[in-house]
Design a protein around this motif. Structure first.
Motif, PDB file in Angstrom:
ATOM      1  N   ILE A 172       0.850  -1.198   0.000  1.00 15.60           N
ATOM      2  CA  ILE A 172       0.000   0.000   0.000  1.00 15.60           C
ATOM      3  C   ILE A 172       0.883   1.245   0.000  1.00 15.60           C
ATOM      4  CG2 ILE A 172      -1.722   1.316   1.302  1.00 15.60           C
ATOM      5  CD1 ILE A 172      -2.786  -1.299   2.408  1.00 15.60           C
ATOM      6  N   ILE A 173       0.544   2.209  -0.864  1.00 23.41           N
ATOM      7  CA  ILE A 173       1.233   3.502  -0.905  1.00 23.41           C
ATOM      8  C   ILE A 173       0.385   4.529  -0.171  1.00 23.41           C
ATOM      9  CG2 ILE A 173       2.076   5.358  -2.388  1.00 23.41           C
ATOM     10  CD1 ILE A 173       2.606   3.296  -4.553  1.00 23.41           C
ATOM     11  N   LEU A 174       1.018   5.227   0.807  1.00 23.83           N
ATOM     12  CA  LEU A 174       0.338   6.245   1.606  1.00 23.83           C
ATOM     13  C   LEU A 174       1.208   7.488   1.723  1.00 23.83           C
ATOM     14  CD1 LEU A 174      -0.775   4.038   4.653  1.00 23.83           C
ATOM     15  CD2 LEU A 174      -2.309   4.936   2.932  1.00 23.83           C
ATOM     16  N   CYS A 175       0.590   8.610   2.068  1.00 22.34           N
ATOM     17  CA  CYS A 175       1.344   9.818   2.391  1.00 22.34           C
ATOM     18  C   CYS A 175       2.141   9.565   3.671  1.00 22.34           C
ATOM     19  CB  CYS A 175       0.379  10.980   2.595  1.00 22.34           C
ATOM     20  SG  CYS A 175       1.173  12.474   3.230  1.00 22.34           S
ATOM     21  N   HIS A 176       3.340  10.139   3.765  1.00 17.01           N
ATOM     22  CA  HIS A 176       4.185   9.884   4.942  1.00 17.01           C
ATOM     23  C   HIS A 176       3.513  10.378   6.224  1.00 17.01           C
ATOM     24  CE1 HIS A 176       5.868  13.962   5.961  1.00 17.01           C
ATOM     25  NE2 HIS A 176       5.305  14.216   4.805  1.00 17.01           N
ATOM     26  N   GLU A 177       2.624  11.384   6.121  1.00 11.46           N
ATOM     27  CA  GLU A 177       1.926  11.875   7.314  1.00 11.46           C
ATOM     28  C   GLU A 177       0.894  10.879   7.837  1.00 11.46           C
ATOM     29  OE1 GLU A 177       0.488  15.927   7.380  1.00 11.46           O
ATOM     30  OE2 GLU A 177       1.955  16.499   5.852  1.00 11.46           O
ATOM     31  N   ASN A 178       0.471   9.934   6.987  1.00 10.67           N
ATOM     32  CA  ASN A 178      -0.455   8.889   7.433  1.00 10.67           C
ATOM     33  C   ASN A 178       0.230   7.797   8.244  1.00 10.67           C
ATOM     34  OD1 ASN A 178      -2.413   9.453   4.558  1.00 10.67           O
ATOM     35  ND2 ASN A 178      -3.235   9.477   6.634  1.00 10.67           N
ATOM     36  N   GLN A 179       1.551   7.901   8.398  1.00  9.37           N
ATOM     37  CA  GLN A 179       2.274   6.903   9.203  1.00  9.37           C
ATOM     38  C   GLN A 179       1.781   6.932  10.650  1.00  9.37           C
ATOM     39  OE1 GLN A 179       6.469   6.864   8.591  1.00  9.37           O
ATOM     40  NE2 GLN A 179       6.797   5.071   9.882  1.00  9.37           N
ATOM     41  N   ARG A 180       1.363   8.128  11.117  1.00  8.64           N
ATOM     42  CA  ARG A 180       0.843   8.230  12.490  1.00  8.64           C
ATOM     43  C   ARG A 180      -0.420   7.387  12.668  1.00  8.64           C
ATOM     44  NH1 ARG A 180      -0.271  13.630  10.368  1.00  8.64           N
ATOM     45  NH2 ARG A 180      -2.500  13.793   9.898  1.00  8.64           N
ATOM     46  N   ASP A 181      -1.240   7.289  11.585  1.00  2.00           N
ATOM     47  CA  ASP A 181      -2.447   6.454  11.658  1.00  2.00           C
ATOM     48  C   ASP A 181      -2.077   4.975  11.713  1.00  2.00           C
ATOM     49  OD1 ASP A 181      -4.460   8.604  11.290  1.00  2.00           O
ATOM     50  OD2 ASP A 181      -3.475   8.837   9.359  1.00  2.00           O
ATOM     51  N   ILE A 182      -1.037   4.603  10.951  1.00  4.10           N
ATOM     52  CA  ILE A 182      -0.586   3.215  10.934  1.00  4.10           C
ATOM     53  C   ILE A 182      -0.037   2.813  12.296  1.00  4.10           C
ATOM     54  CG2 ILE A 182       1.055   1.588   9.867  1.00  4.10           C
ATOM     55  CD1 ILE A 182      -1.206   2.448   7.996  1.00  4.10           C
ATOM     56  N   ASP A 183       0.662   3.723  12.966  1.00  2.00           N
ATOM     57  CA  ASP A 183       1.265   3.427  14.274  1.00  2.00           C
ATOM     58  C   ASP A 183       0.208   3.147  15.336  1.00  2.00           C
ATOM     59  OD1 ASP A 183       3.760   3.779  13.162  1.00  2.00           O
ATOM     60  OD2 ASP A 183       3.965   5.870  13.812  1.00  2.00           O
ATOM     61  N   GLU A 184      -1.018   3.655  15.144  1.00  4.38           N
ATOM     62  CA  GLU A 184      -2.084   3.455  16.128  1.00  4.38           C
ATOM     63  C   GLU A 184      -2.887   2.176  15.890  1.00  4.38           C
ATOM     64  OE1 GLU A 184      -4.580   6.867  16.259  1.00  4.38           O
ATOM     65  OE2 GLU A 184      -3.030   8.184  17.073  1.00  4.38           O
ATOM     66  N   ILE A 185      -2.617   1.503  14.767  1.00  2.00           N
ATOM     67  CA  ILE A 185      -3.386   0.302  14.415  1.00  2.00           C
ATOM     68  C   ILE A 185      -2.696  -0.939  14.986  1.00  2.00           C
ATOM     69  CG2 ILE A 185      -4.214  -1.100  12.476  1.00  2.00           C
ATOM     70  CD1 ILE A 185      -4.382   1.482  10.841  1.00  2.00           C
ATOM     71  N   LYS A 186      -3.476  -1.879  15.487  1.00  2.00           N
ATOM     72  CA  LYS A 186      -2.923  -3.111  16.051  1.00  2.00           C
ATOM     73  C   LYS A 186      -2.140  -3.885  14.993  1.00  2.00           C
ATOM     74  CE  LYS A 186      -6.575  -4.119  19.390  1.00  2.00           C
ATOM     75  NZ  LYS A 186      -7.631  -5.101  19.711  1.00  2.00           N
ATOM     76  N   PRO A 187      -1.029  -4.530  15.384  1.00  2.00           N
ATOM     77  CA  PRO A 187      -0.217  -5.295  14.428  1.00  2.00           C
ATOM     78  C   PRO A 187      -0.993  -6.377  13.669  1.00  2.00           C
ATOM     79  CG  PRO A 187       0.975  -5.015  16.491  1.00  2.00           C
ATOM     80  CD  PRO A 187      -0.408  -4.486  16.715  1.00  2.00           C
ATOM     81  N   ILE A 188      -2.062  -6.937  14.300  1.00  2.36           N
ATOM     82  CA  ILE A 188      -2.831  -8.009  13.639  1.00  2.36           C
ATOM     83  C   ILE A 188      -3.488  -7.512  12.344  1.00  2.36           C
ATOM     84  CG2 ILE A 188      -4.927  -7.554  14.994  1.00  2.36           C
ATOM     85  CD1 ILE A 188      -5.496 -10.568  14.908  1.00  2.36           C
ATOM     86  N   TYR A 189      -3.845  -6.226  12.307  1.00  3.98           N
ATOM     87  CA  TYR A 189      -4.472  -5.666  11.107  1.00  3.98           C
ATOM     88  C   TYR A 189      -3.454  -5.466   9.983  1.00  3.98           C
ATOM     89  CZ  TYR A 189      -8.462  -4.489  14.080  1.00  3.98           C
ATOM     90  OH  TYR A 189      -9.538  -4.554  14.935  1.00  3.98           O
ATOM     91  N   LEU A 190      -2.179  -5.301  10.366  1.00  2.00           N
ATOM     92  CA  LEU A 190      -1.141  -4.957   9.393  1.00  2.00           C
ATOM     93  C   LEU A 190      -0.384  -6.188   8.884  1.00  2.00           C
ATOM     94  CD1 LEU A 190       0.347  -1.911  11.359  1.00  2.00           C
ATOM     95  CD2 LEU A 190      -1.534  -1.907   9.736  1.00  2.00           C
ATOM     96  N   LYS A 191      -0.682  -7.329   9.449  1.00  2.00           N
ATOM     97  CA  LYS A 191       0.045  -8.554   9.092  1.00  2.00           C
ATOM     98  C   LYS A 191      -0.089  -8.854   7.599  1.00  2.00           C
ATOM     99  CE  LYS A 191       0.659 -13.259  10.816  1.00  2.00           C
ATOM    100  NZ  LYS A 191       0.075 -14.318  11.663  1.00  2.00           N
ATOM    101  N   GLY A 192       1.057  -9.086   6.948  1.00  2.00           N
ATOM    102  CA  GLY A 192       1.052  -9.429   5.525  1.00  2.00           C
ATOM    103  C   GLY A 192       1.029  -8.232   4.596  1.00  2.00           C
ATOM    104  N   LEU A 193       1.098  -7.017   5.138  1.00  2.00           N
ATOM    105  CA  LEU A 193       1.071  -5.812   4.309  1.00  2.00           C
ATOM    106  C   LEU A 193       2.401  -5.070   4.380  1.00  2.00           C
ATOM    107  CD1 LEU A 193      -2.442  -4.319   5.202  1.00  2.00           C
ATOM    108  CD2 LEU A 193      -1.810  -5.403   3.053  1.00  2.00           C
ATOM    109  N   LYS A 194       2.812  -4.526   3.255  1.00  2.00           N
ATOM    110  CA  LYS A 194       4.013  -3.695   3.205  1.00  2.00           C
ATOM    111  C   LYS A 194       3.593  -2.275   2.837  1.00  2.00           C
ATOM    112  CE  LYS A 194       8.463  -3.193   0.834  1.00  2.00           C
ATOM    113  NZ  LYS A 194       9.339  -3.719  -0.240  1.00  2.00           N
TER     114      LYS A 194
END
Length: 520
Positions: free
Chosen positions: A472-494
């Motif tokens: 997934i391509i995101l704006c670098h400012e959206n990294q703060r949203d990613i940091d608040e999401i549980k690791p289980i939701y992010l599993k398998g995604l780059k």
């Protein structure tokens, strides 16, 4: 009741004693005094300060929703230590069916407080909130005061359901009337037109619910603490079904766990093929339909297999209603996968661009709103200015017509977050370079080529996982949203965090071109 209110009350009692019972004014005064007596002036229930019990109640009633639970426990902890605290005004927002309203009951149960619910959907009369003046025939207090009378306590948990669906017309604006109710600095002296004395609402715990935060007026939103209650992933829905929905439906249909057994595999199949939602309301309805079929067989003494298999679902629920949003491959240039937010959760969105010989005409189809049309114009102008960097001949923009289409044309689509998807799609069409496989993107663009942050990241990530997206391509400012999401939701995604459109194109466009490139 304060001294002024008590004086007003005594004055009206004396007036009633002087009136003839046959007089029209008599019933008005009597009605007013009865309403005043029925209100729970200075009557409070005692809060339960057993924090472990409160945590257990919240955990047993709802799976997940950690942010909300933590906020309630924090409030209880401060109340326990300080002894007196103005109640917070929480607003739970998110898609339908995620448990916002039912969470209010759990909060009341955890605190040992009374529970009152007020539905605001379609409300468009200010008097519903503030009450009518006593001079009107049939005057009565507003629904806030009526709720307090119903609770028989001055510190209940008060649910303001669907606060985003409040309307306004010639009868006034209820959302403006709610400003006094939902302001911790003002609601200690709430003025109801019927009572004509101040009532203390500062000990009431108001919990508002909403689907669309954008529909709530700015001043009202500022007075509330916004808590995001977003959708569930398949694993969470499966757990909710096992722990809550299936036991509830067994009880509702008069059958027991001995009559039917539903495995996690079957629940997952129901979630994937028979529901399309962020919450669990449709899942609950599908499980109810299964239980009705089983109850019928039990009542008729029919022989059947107790353990339901995936193959049995066709007989119980009919043909599959949905297929998962599938990634459609990268065989064609100009087709890019974007991520979109809707009021019922996230979805993947395809943007298709194609070229035909002509005079540089731009055509947009797919029921697009003004913002998306502007994103397409921005994308085209940016690429025209950067044509040499992408090895596109400048005359290509004048000699080829560009057609941009977003499928599912019957569904209106708008918003800025498809900007990067648009620009990648157009660049892919003009360069005839394929887009990287299993890649999706979201972000707003500027004419300078900057990538801006967008909202709804968690829902968009859930949609990407459902569709089998890997990057997934995101704006670098959206990294703060990613940091608040549980690791289980992010599993398998780059994730690729970018600042500029050229970074997006470097990541997304492959060197490989389609088999039969256009001679541009």
């Amino acid at each position: 009741m304060d001294r002024r209110g008590w004086g007003n009350f005594c004055k009206r009692v004396k007036k009633l004693q002087r009136l003839n019972p046959a007089a029209a004014e008599y019933s008005v005064q009597l009605n007013y005094l009865q309403e005043m007596i029925d209100l729970p002036w200075n009557e409070y229930t005692k809060d339960n300060f057993d924090l472990k019990n409160a945590q257990n109640v919240l955990d047993s009633d709802h799976f997940g929703l950690e942010k909300v639970k933590d906020r309630i426990i924090e409030h209880l902890a401060v109340l326990k230590l300080k002894g007196d605290l103005k109640s917070p005004i929480l607003c739970l927002y998110g898609p339908p069916g995620v448990g916002k309203t039912s969470l209010g009951k759990s909060i009341a149960s955890a605190l040992d407080r009374k529970y009152v619910r007020m539905s605001l959907g379609g409300l468009h009369d200010e008097a519903e909130i503030r009450g009518h003046r006593k001079t009107y025939i049939g005057a009565m207090p507003g629904r806030i005061i009526q709720g307090m009378k119903k609770a028989k306590s001055s510190n209940p948990v008060f649910i303001l359901d669907e606060i985003d669906k409040v309307g306004s017309d010639h009868k006034g604006d209820p959302s403006s009337a709610l400003l006094e109710v939902l302001d911790p600095e003002q609601n200690s002296a709430f003025h109801d037109n019927f009572l004509d004395v101040d009532y203390d609402l500062s000990k009431v715990m108001f919990v508002a619910t909403a689907n669309n935060v954008g529909a709530i007026s700015g001043p009202l939103r500022d007075r509330m603490e916004m808590i995001d209650v977003s959708g569930y992933i398949t694993e969470e829905k499966t757990e909710i079904a096992k722990r809550h929905l299936i036991p509830k439906q067994l009880e509702n249909h008069g059958i027991t766990s001995k009559d039917v057994k539903i495995s996690k595999e079957v629940i997952s199949e129901v979630i994937d093929k028979y529901t399309r939602e962020s919450g669990v309301r449709s899942l609950d309805q599908r499980l109810a339909k299964i239980m009705r079929r089983i109850a019928r067989k039990v009542a008729m003494d029919d022989k059947y297999e107790v353990s339901i298999s995936v193959e049995d679902l066709k007989e119980l629920l009919g043909a599959k209603m949905f297929s998962r949003d599938k990634y459609q491959g990268n065989e064609f240039a100009g087709v890019v996968t974007g991520l979109a937010w809707t009021s019922v959760g996230g979805e993947i969105l395809y943007v298709e661009s194609s070229l035909s010989p002509g005079k540089g005409k731009l055509t947009l189809t797919g029921n697009l709103g003004d913002v998306m049309k502007e994103s397409a114009l921005l994308a085209q102008e940016y690429l025209r200015a950067r044509a040499s960097q992408l090895e596109i001949k400048k005359e290509a923009f004048d000699n080829w017509n560009l057609h941009i289409h977003v499928p599912q044309g019957a569904i209106p689509k708008d918003g800025p977050s498809a900007g990067v998807t648009m620009i990648t799609s157009i660049a892919s069409a003009f360069t005839q370079r394929k887009v990287k496989k299993n890649l999706a993107m979201t972000g707003e663009i500027t004419l300078r080529g900057k990538v801006l942050p967008v909202g709804g990241i968690r829902e968009k990530i859930l949609a990407a996982k459902r569709a089998g997206i890997k990057e997934i391509i995101l704006c670098h400012e959206n990294q703060r949203d990613i940091d608040e999401i549980k690791p289980i939701y992010l599993k398998g995604l780059k994730f690729h965090f970018v600042e500029d459109v050229m970074e997006v194109l470097d990541i997304a466009l492959m060197k490989q071109k389609v088999n039969a490139p256009l001679k541009i």
